[in-house]
Design an enzyme around this catalytic site. Structure first.
Site, short mmCIF file in Angstrom:
data_model
loop_
_atom_site.label_atom_id
_atom_site.label_comp_id
_atom_site.label_asym_id
_atom_site.label_seq_id
_atom_site.Cartn_x
_atom_site.Cartn_y
_atom_site.Cartn_z
N HIS A 107 -21.88 -20.42 34.25
CA HIS A 107 -21.90 -21.87 34.07
C HIS A 107 -22.86 -22.54 35.06
CE1 HIS A 107 -18.05 -20.51 32.40
NE2 HIS A 107 -18.19 -21.50 31.54
N GLU A 109 -22.71 -19.63 18.63
CA GLU A 109 -23.93 -20.37 18.93
C GLU A 109 -25.04 -20.10 17.91
OE1 GLU A 109 -21.39 -20.47 22.38
OE2 GLU A 109 -22.14 -18.79 21.18
#
Length: 420
Positions: free
Chosen positions: A196, A126
């Site tokens: 998540h 990321e």
């Protein structure tokens, strides 16, 4: 939700005594407001883990942007990206697995249509994704980066807050990375559990130089995403993942924009202002309808849409009218953006407030009770009977109502009409 009646009601309609406010999930007016009625499609009946704790309320069909087509949220994102790639030859899309369409299918078909040089995969890094996006934007490209889940955006935190947000300032406006837009699936979903289901918007609104946007549905998502891409500042665009397929409405086919930093009043009201963004907007809209039907409480519902910089004027104007404010979001309560809204409204509207401002947010915990039920369900253990979708929805409702009850416990009773 009925516990907020003491806070909500005033004037001729405020005849509800404190004793009628429920303290649980049954046996009072509170029980009536617990009867939220989530809409379950045939798909939800076969895959119970996708059951929602709210009923999605689509926007009216837009008429000002030309031809429309029925789309869900991920299809509206694809449509927006398609519009950008077709109109801007410098636009590139990159991230983990975006070449084959991404885990939520938001980029499906775009590589085949525009080529592997404009839609391409990156390593699972990321920090590298955002760093590459900053460089591409500085070089003049329209860079659209995807972080596969908002929960995994934290390795890129330094690149976002120390590089992207400060690039223009530290160069004296000689250079900037305003062409950078970062997309990420965001928010609670029943089977998401720890990694998540997070809502990290508050981490980024503290940093000047970036904009943070969260839509409530497909039509809003396309217009706001196109506005982020066109904006001359780096933007983070969080997409409510639970709405990717659950939210369906008519969306304009052609490109259009919705102004950033402008909240939208979805429902006019006179007794209390309810503020939310993303998925929680639909929860509050349902609450507002039930409060009106069951209690005669008139709620004004506002979708903030842009979290930073947020629309102070619209919210304060509403609070001046209603005298009361309740802010709700999925993120934990401590340090959540509801605190910033509460503080600002307290400073700007102090003489107009008739009760303390209330925040109805997630508890400061990592694993939500309803998610724990789903974790146990996934183990298929005989020690833990698997919960049904209705049990999961009830758990979510109880959690939300319990938070309201705890918040309402410090509100003074509303005056009745005879005492005014």
């Amino acid at each position: 939700m009925a516990a907020a009646a003491r806070f909500f009601i005033r004037g001729a309609n405020s005849r509800l005594p404190v004793s009628s406010v429920g303290t649980g999930t049954s046996g009072s007016v509170g029980a009536a407001l617990l009867q939220l009625s989530p809409r379950c499609s045939s798909r939800l009946k076969t895959q119970r883990r996708h059951a929602a704790h709210f009923t999605y309320q689509p926007d009216p069909v837009p008429t000002q942007y030309g031809e429309t087509q029925k789309m869900n949220l991920f299809q509206s994102i694809t449509s927006a990206l398609d519009n950008v790639l077709s109109s801007d030859p410098t636009a590139v899309i990159f991230g983990e697995d975006v070449a084959f369409g991404g885990v939520f299918r938001c980029t499906v078909g775009l590589r085949d249509k525009y080529g592997k040089d404009r839609v391409f995969n990156t390593p699972l890094c990321e920090q590298g994704i955002v760093g590459f996006g900053i460089g591409a934007a500085v070089a003049g490209a329209t860079a659209i980066a995807e972080i596969q889940f908002a929960d995994y955006i934290f390795p890129a935190f330094d690149q976002i807050v120390n590089e992207a947000a400060k690039y223009r300032y530290r160069s004296g406006n000689l250079f900037d990375c305003g062409n950078l837009t970062i997309r990420a699936p965001w928010g609670c979903v029943g089977h998401g559990s720890l990694y998540h289901s997070q809502s990290p918007e508050a981490f980024f609104v503290h940093c000047p130089g970036i904009k943070v946007v969260i839509p409530r549905g497909p039509m809003q998502a396309k217009g706001l995403l196109l506005s982020c891409i066109a904006d001359r500042n780096p933007c983070i665009f969080f997409e409510p993942k639970i709405l990717y397929r659950a939210a369906v409405e008519q969306v304009p086919v052609e490109s259009y924009t919705i102004p950033l930093s402008e909240a939208e009043v979805l429902q006019e009201g006179s007794d209390v202002t309810l503020v939310a963004w993303g998925t929680q907007v639909h929860v509050l809209r349902e609450v507002a309808d039930m409060a009106q039907e069951k209690l005669g409480v008139s709620c004004e519902v506002i979708d903030l849409r842009t979290i930073q910089p947020w629309d102070i004027e619209t919210v304060c104007k509403s609070v001046v009218k209603t005298g009361r404010l309740l802010v709700s979001h999925e993120a934990p309560v401590t340090g959540g953006f509801a605190a910033e809204i509460s503080s600002t409204v307290q400073e700007e509207c102090f003489l107009n407030l008739e009760a303390p401002i209330s925040r109805v947010c997630e508890d400061d915990q990592l694993l939500k009770p309803s998610q724990l039920l789903l974790v146990l369900k996934s183990t298929h253990s005989s020690l833990f009977p698997p919960p049904s979708s209705s049990q999961w929805r009830a758990a979510r409702k109880r959690h939300f109502v319990d938070r309201l009850i705890r918040s309402a416990s410090r509100w003074p009773p509303c005056p009745s009409a005879s005492s005014i």
